[in-house]
Design a protein around this motif. Structure first.
Motif, PDB file in Angstrom:
ATOM      1  N   ALA A  39     -11.172   3.157  -3.297  1.00 26.05           N
ATOM      2  CA  ALA A  39     -10.886   2.670  -4.424  1.00 26.05           C
ATOM      3  C   ALA A  39      -9.292   1.663  -4.915  1.00 26.05           C
ATOM      4  O   ALA A  39      -8.656   1.905  -2.804  1.00 26.05           O
ATOM      5  CB  ALA A  39     -10.717   3.535  -4.895  1.00 26.05           C
ATOM      6  N   ILE A  40      -9.108   0.803  -5.065  1.00 22.74           N
ATOM      7  CA  ILE A  40      -7.579   0.308  -5.323  1.00 22.74           C
ATOM      8  C   ILE A  40      -6.749   1.732  -5.532  1.00 22.74           C
ATOM      9  O   ILE A  40      -6.154   1.819  -5.084  1.00 22.74           O
ATOM     10  CB  ILE A  40      -7.507  -0.284  -6.239  1.00 22.74           C
ATOM     11  CG1 ILE A  40      -8.530  -1.448  -7.059  1.00 22.74           C
ATOM     12  CG2 ILE A  40      -6.341  -0.943  -6.774  1.00 22.74           C
ATOM     13  CD1 ILE A  40      -8.402  -3.177  -7.755  1.00 22.74           C
ATOM     14  N   ILE A  41      -7.097   2.586  -6.526  1.00 20.60           N
ATOM     15  CA  ILE A  41      -6.870   3.277  -6.397  1.00 20.60           C
ATOM     16  C   ILE A  41      -7.451   4.846  -6.533  1.00 20.60           C
ATOM     17  O   ILE A  41      -7.708   5.300  -7.641  1.00 20.60           O
ATOM     18  CB  ILE A  41      -5.393   4.177  -7.476  1.00 20.60           C
ATOM     19  CG1 ILE A  41      -4.309   2.949  -8.346  1.00 20.60           C
ATOM     20  CG2 ILE A  41      -4.613   4.894  -8.007  1.00 20.60           C
ATOM     21  CD1 ILE A  41      -3.497   2.687  -9.218  1.00 20.60           C
ATOM     22  N   HIS A  42      -6.789   5.895  -5.566  1.00 17.00           N
ATOM     23  CA  HIS A  42      -7.998   6.935  -5.601  1.00 17.00           C
ATOM     24  C   HIS A  42      -7.950   8.302  -6.391  1.00 17.00           C
ATOM     25  O   HIS A  42      -6.833   8.341  -6.607  1.00 17.00           O
ATOM     26  CB  HIS A  42      -8.526   8.325  -4.376  1.00 17.00           C
ATOM     27  CG  HIS A  42      -9.370   8.553  -4.052  1.00 17.00           C
ATOM     28  ND1 HIS A  42      -9.581   9.719  -4.243  1.00 17.00           N
ATOM     29  CD2 HIS A  42     -10.292   8.413  -3.124  1.00 17.00           C
ATOM     30  CE1 HIS A  42     -10.171  10.713  -3.695  1.00 17.00           C
ATOM     31  NE2 HIS A  42     -11.023   9.150  -2.998  1.00 17.00           N
ATOM     32  N   ARG A  49       0.936  -1.339  -0.023  1.00 21.26           N
ATOM     33  CA  ARG A  49      -0.161  -0.335  -0.337  1.00 21.26           C
ATOM     34  C   ARG A  49       1.157   1.402   0.139  1.00 21.26           C
ATOM     35  O   ARG A  49       1.819   0.998   0.868  1.00 21.26           O
ATOM     36  CB  ARG A  49      -0.608  -0.343   1.635  1.00 21.26           C
ATOM     37  CG  ARG A  49      -1.514   1.644   1.726  1.00 21.26           C
ATOM     38  CD  ARG A  49      -2.391   1.047   2.468  1.00 21.26           C
ATOM     39  NE  ARG A  49      -3.358   2.524   2.656  1.00 21.26           N
ATOM     40  CZ  ARG A  49      -4.272   2.985   3.343  1.00 21.26           C
ATOM     41  NH1 ARG A  49      -3.419   3.021   4.583  1.00 21.26           N
ATOM     42  NH2 ARG A  49      -4.516   4.187   3.099  1.00 21.26           N
ATOM     43  N   GLY A  50       0.799   1.855  -0.653  1.00 25.58           N
ATOM     44  CA  GLY A  50       1.247   3.324  -0.507  1.00 25.58           C
ATOM     45  C   GLY A  50       2.601   3.338  -2.158  1.00 25.58           C
ATOM     46  O   GLY A  50       3.308   4.298  -2.746  1.00 25.58           O
ATOM     47  N   ASP A  51       2.436   2.066  -2.492  1.00 24.91           N
ATOM     48  CA  ASP A  51       3.493   2.332  -3.723  1.00 24.91           C
ATOM     49  C   ASP A  51       2.732   2.237  -5.044  1.00 24.91           C
ATOM     50  O   ASP A  51       1.669   3.120  -4.957  1.00 24.91           O
ATOM     51  CB  ASP A  51       4.153   0.629  -3.926  1.00 24.91           C
ATOM     52  CG  ASP A  51       4.880   0.154  -3.030  1.00 24.91           C
ATOM     53  OD1 ASP A  51       5.606   0.927  -2.134  1.00 24.91           O
ATOM     54  OD2 ASP A  51       4.987  -1.033  -3.132  1.00 24.91           O
ATOM     55  N   VAL A  52       3.170   3.083  -5.833  1.00 22.97           N
ATOM     56  CA  VAL A  52       3.288   3.752  -7.121  1.00 22.97           C
ATOM     57  C   VAL A  52       3.263   2.168  -8.069  1.00 22.97           C
ATOM     58  O   VAL A  52       3.901   1.261  -8.693  1.00 22.97           O
ATOM     59  CB  VAL A  52       4.373   4.619  -8.117  1.00 22.97           C
ATOM     60  CG1 VAL A  52       3.525   5.061  -8.651  1.00 22.97           C
ATOM     61  CG2 VAL A  52       4.615   5.543  -7.089  1.00 22.97           C
ATOM     62  N   ILE A  53       1.840   2.265  -9.035  1.00 22.01           N
ATOM     63  CA  ILE A  53       1.580   1.434  -9.585  1.00 22.01           C
ATOM     64  C   ILE A  53       0.612   1.860 -11.065  1.00 22.01           C
ATOM     65  O   ILE A  53       0.141   3.867 -10.621  1.00 22.01           O
ATOM     66  CB  ILE A  53       0.495   0.812  -9.558  1.00 22.01           C
ATOM     67  CG1 ILE A  53      -0.658   0.629  -8.535  1.00 22.01           C
ATOM     68  CG2 ILE A  53       1.227  -0.807  -8.427  1.00 22.01           C
ATOM     69  CD1 ILE A  53      -1.132   0.050  -8.654  1.00 22.01           C
ATOM     70  N   ASP A  54       0.947   1.266 -12.057  1.00 26.17           N
ATOM     71  CA  ASP A  54       0.888   1.717 -13.365  1.00 26.17           C
ATOM     72  C   ASP A  54      -1.067   1.564 -13.735  1.00 26.17           C
ATOM     73  O   ASP A  54      -1.362  -0.078 -13.405  1.00 26.17           O
ATOM     74  CB  ASP A  54       1.164   0.970 -14.207  1.00 26.17           C
ATOM     75  CG  ASP A  54       2.359   1.985 -14.839  1.00 26.17           C
ATOM     76  OD1 ASP A  54       2.588   2.592 -14.420  1.00 26.17           O
ATOM     77  OD2 ASP A  54       3.314   2.106 -15.555  1.00 26.17           O
ATOM     78  N   VAL A  55      -1.514   2.022 -14.627  1.00 24.87           N
ATOM     79  CA  VAL A  55      -3.090   1.144 -14.734  1.00 24.87           C
ATOM     80  C   VAL A  55      -3.210   1.068 -16.342  1.00 24.87           C
ATOM     81  O   VAL A  55      -2.647   1.706 -16.864  1.00 24.87           O
ATOM     82  CB  VAL A  55      -4.148   2.527 -14.601  1.00 24.87           C
ATOM     83  CG1 VAL A  55      -5.618   1.417 -14.788  1.00 24.87           C
ATOM     84  CG2 VAL A  55      -4.496   2.500 -13.133  1.00 24.87           C
ATOM     85  N   LEU A 105      -1.152   5.665  -6.466  1.00 21.02           N
ATOM     86  CA  LEU A 105      -0.557   5.255  -5.271  1.00 21.02           C
ATOM     87  C   LEU A 105      -2.062   3.661  -5.021  1.00 21.02           C
ATOM     88  O   LEU A 105      -2.740   4.519  -5.109  1.00 21.02           O
ATOM     89  CB  LEU A 105      -0.541   6.382  -4.378  1.00 21.02           C
ATOM     90  CG  LEU A 105       0.252   7.554  -4.206  1.00 21.02           C
ATOM     91  CD1 LEU A 105       0.054   8.503  -2.969  1.00 21.02           C
ATOM     92  CD2 LEU A 105       1.867   6.767  -4.689  1.00 21.02           C
ATOM     93  N   ALA A 106      -0.599   2.577  -4.474  1.00 21.34           N
ATOM     94  CA  ALA A 106      -1.862   1.693  -4.611  1.00 21.34           C
ATOM     95  C   ALA A 106      -2.561   1.784  -3.307  1.00 21.34           C
ATOM     96  O   ALA A 106      -1.877   2.059  -2.132  1.00 21.34           O
ATOM     97  CB  ALA A 106      -1.244   0.738  -4.819  1.00 21.34           C
ATOM     98  N   GLU A 107      -3.904   1.416  -2.746  1.00 17.82           N
ATOM     99  CA  GLU A 107      -4.215   1.659  -1.969  1.00 17.82           C
ATOM    100  C   GLU A 107      -4.645  -0.072  -0.669  1.00 17.82           C
ATOM    101  O   GLU A 107      -5.160   0.316   0.434  1.00 17.82           O
ATOM    102  CB  GLU A 107      -5.898   2.584  -1.861  1.00 17.82           C
ATOM    103  CG  GLU A 107      -6.813   3.816  -2.434  1.00 17.82           C
ATOM    104  CD  GLU A 107      -5.725   4.682  -1.118  1.00 17.82           C
ATOM    105  OE1 GLU A 107      -5.540   4.388   0.576  1.00 17.82           O
ATOM    106  OE2 GLU A 107      -6.102   5.282  -2.013  1.00 17.82           O
ATOM    107  N   TYR A 108      -4.368  -0.933  -1.578  1.00 17.25           N
ATOM    108  CA  TYR A 108      -4.455  -2.239  -0.697  1.00 17.25           C
ATOM    109  C   TYR A 108      -2.838  -2.531  -1.600  1.00 17.25           C
ATOM    110  O   TYR A 108      -2.380  -2.179  -2.043  1.00 17.25           O
ATOM    111  CB  TYR A 108      -4.732  -3.105  -1.848  1.00 17.25           C
ATOM    112  CG  TYR A 108      -6.487  -2.795  -1.857  1.00 17.25           C
ATOM    113  CD1 TYR A 108      -6.839  -3.314  -0.422  1.00 17.25           C
ATOM    114  CD2 TYR A 108      -7.142  -1.891  -1.814  1.00 17.25           C
ATOM    115  CE1 TYR A 108      -8.623  -2.950  -0.156  1.00 17.25           C
ATOM    116  CE2 TYR A 108      -8.916  -1.641  -1.636  1.00 17.25           C
ATOM    117  CZ  TYR A 108      -9.064  -1.948  -0.742  1.00 17.25           C
ATOM    118  OH  TYR A 108     -10.333  -2.034  -0.219  1.00 17.25           O
TER     119      TYR A 108
END
Length: 380
Positions: free
Chosen positions: A370-373, A322-328, A340-343
């Motif tokens: 959300a998964i990402i807000h 949680r809090g790491d940067v992820i792509d969509v 930023l990932a919420e999970y």
């Protein structure tokens, strides 16, 4: 429609660009024998000093330390035969390179400062803010910072890899309005001009899409630097996301910066709407922890400013917290957003495709929105 070159290059003038980042490539600074091209560099420094005198705040991103250090240490392959050689060459060359910049600028009454950064300095939010504050203070004081990647400690896993992207990140951190990449190429062409005599220079790019990316060639003309046209387009994306224009121009001639401002010969990438500071930082991130794939409906919703809900996710990739940067990633495999990932990845994988009403029973705790807000996400 013919682009107005004079107007485009004027974007980088002191009158229109209060804060400018100038990147100088290795092939321009250092000759094939590994010596600094002092006379050429003196003409560029004069351009920078004149801009400084006109009220423009200028930061320099300077390549050349490895090439210069390799010559002094008599290392093979320009100091790039191994990571250890590159680190030793960088440590030896950087001190000489910084001294040259400081002496040349001092001759015009300008104070220089040296800043060496690693990828983590601009990827970690707190360290990024510290670097941003330092740059801002130096520039406000009338100092010209000379910035390079700290190659003496960087490894293949923790490095920018080229100074094009570093220059764009520096511009973002400094709040600059423009970036000029002085290089051994004079802009983006419709094809590789070395192989296709019919290739045409593109003077202006208003949006970096798949068509523009397809024109890039990853090779450098000199073989001395680490970045090609692909890295320059990636740099343009980063700069544009922060609201800064970016120009690619040749540095092969004396007074390279002033020559570009006068002629407008090069390629300018125009920024779209400027993102907020935090979202611009997210867009410019180079290290991504993972990705979430989404369906077409979710992709459309994100385009309208919505958050990414679990119901729109189709797959989770990577190992993230949680809090790491992820792509969509959309159904076509295109990266459309970053946030930023919420999970963490394990819980995110458990709720893929599930409606919000089912999440508490699946997770065993009250779910997040959300998964990402949307407040922690930027569209790319």
């Amino acid at each position: 429609m013919v682009a107005d070159l004079s107007r485009d290059s004027a974007r980088f003038s002191p009158a229109q660009c209060p804060r400018l980042v100038v990147k100088v490539g290795s092939a321009l600074l250092v000759d094939p024998e590994g010596a600094i091209r002092s006379r050429w560099l003196g003409t560029l420094v004069k351009d920078i000093a004149e801009a400084h005198k006109a009220g423009q705040q200028v930061a320099i991103v300077s390549s050349g330390a490895i090439a210069l250090g390799a010559r002094r240490l008599k290392l093979p392959k320009g100091g790039r035969a191994s990571l250890e050689d590159a680190q030793a060459a960088a440590a030896t060359g950087q001190i000489a390179l910084s001294q040259v910049w400081a002496d040349l600028l001092a001759a015009h009454g300008v104070i220089a400062a040296q800043i060496l950064v690693t990828l983590d300095d601009l990827e970690d939010r707190r360290r990024y803010l510290n670097a941003s504050a330092t740059l801002d203070r130096l520039l406000t004081l009338g100092v010209v910072p000379v910035i390079n990647e700290n190659d003496s400690v960087a490894t293949a896993e923790i490095r920018f890899g080229d100074n094009d992207r570093l220059a764009a990140r520096v511009a973002q951190a400094a709040g600059a309005q423009g970036v000029v990449l002085l290089s051994d190429v004079d802009g983006l062409y419709t094809a590789n001009p070395g192989h296709d005599p019919g290739a045409m220079l593109i003077p202006r790019v208003e949006r970096i899409d798949g068509r523009i990316m397809a024109m890039a060639d990853g090779r450098t003309a000199s073989g001395m630097g680490s970045g090609g046209m692909v890295s320059k387009l990636e740099a343009a994306r980063i700069a544009n996301s922060a609201g800064a224009a970016l120009a690619i121009a040749t540095g092969k001639h004396d007074h390279a910066l002033q020559r570009y401002l006068d002629s407008g010969h090069g390629t300018v990438f125009l920024p779209e709407k400027r993102a907020g500071a935090r979202k611009a930082w997210l867009a410019g991130r180079l290290r991504i922890a993972g990705a979430v794939h989404v369906d077409a409906g979710a992709a459309a919703a994100l385009g309208k400013g919505k958050s990414l809900l679990a119901a729109g996710a189709t797959e989770i990739r990577g190992s993230f917290e949680r809090g790491d940067v992820i792509d969509v990633i959309d159904p076509d495999g295109k990266t459309i957003a970053r946030g930023l990932a919420e999970y963490d990845h394990a819980d995110a994988a458990r709720i893929v495709g599930k409606r919000s009403s089912a999440l508490e029973q699946i997770l065993g705790y009250a779910p997040r929105a959300a998964i990402i807000h949307r407040d922690h996400m930027v569209l790319l």
